[in-house]
Design a protein around this motif. Structure first.
Motif: not given
Length: 223
Positions: A99-120
């Motif tokens: 689902x789109x929801x699952x894909x976006x959830x996974x993206x945001x958790x990946x951004x957090x794990x990477x300490x990407x700027x978009x994770x804040x």
């Protein structure tokens, strides 16, 4: 944005693959302009620095600056196009059956794990946010950026939804962006109050999960 070496993150590394030498040089020029602009804005404030001064510091013409950044605000809020690209790619390129929801959830958790700027989640970001908060022009552009992400995400969800375009995917996109904005802002406020990134990261993760759990309950047919 103020990220230091974090600019060379996973998303940009992937994006660099397959680029021609000319395209790489353009990307490097854009990065240099943004870096110089950020240093000037940090030292003197966004509203006190002109585009001409940024161009001089980056050793390019004013026209070159505007070729890469249509608006002065985009020199500092230069992650908006990347946010659009990451969110829409997560939806359009998700595996069959996901689902789109699952894909976006996974993206945001990946951004957090990477300490990407978009994770804040970074100890450096309060410095960035204070510059934004001190400038009405930057605050307005940040709001526009959120709207741009929402529109693009709505398009992507509509393109990939079983029922096609309609109010459902657009509503899902609007609620998804609003939910993540709430998570992002809550983390930003804690960091601005003096908490450390290491102390808020787990809570940020939990709130991402809670936000998407709520979205999926409210919109069981989401993407």
């Amino acid at each position: 944005m103020i990220e230091g070496t974090e600019r060379r993150d996973f998303a940009e590394g992937v994006a660099d693959r397959g680029l021609t030498l000319r395209e790489r040089k353009k990307r490097e020029t854009r990065q240099r302009i943004s870096d110089e602009a950020t240093m000037l804005f940090a030292a003197r404030g966004f509203d006190q620095v002109t585009v001409a001064e940024v161009a001089k510091a980056a050793h390019v013409s004013t026209m070159t600056v505007f070729n890469h950044f249509p608006r002065k605000e985009d020199l500092f809020l230069d992650r908006i196009p990347e946010a659009v690209e990451l969110f829409t790619a997560a939806v359009r390129n998700r595996p069959a059956g996901e689902s789109s929801s699952a894909a976006l959830r996974a993206l945001l958790l990946q951004l957090l794990d990477r300490r990407h700027p978009l994770a804040a989640v970074s100890d450096d970001f309060p410095y960035f946010w204070r510059i934004v908060l001190d400038s009405p022009a930057l605050r307005a552009r940040a709001r526009e950026g959120v709207e741009e992400v929402e529109r693009a995400l709505g398009d992507a969800m509509a393109e990939t939804a079983p029922g096609g375009d309609g109010p459902g995917p657009r509503l899902a996109a609007a609620l998804t962006v609003a939910a993540y904005r709430a998570v992002y802002v809550a983390t930003a406020r804690r960091l601005l109050a003096g908490e450390r990134a290491a102390d808020v990261a787990d809570d940020h993760r939990s709130r991402v999960h809670a936000a998407f759990d709520a979205l999926e309950r409210a919109l069981p047919g989401i993407g």
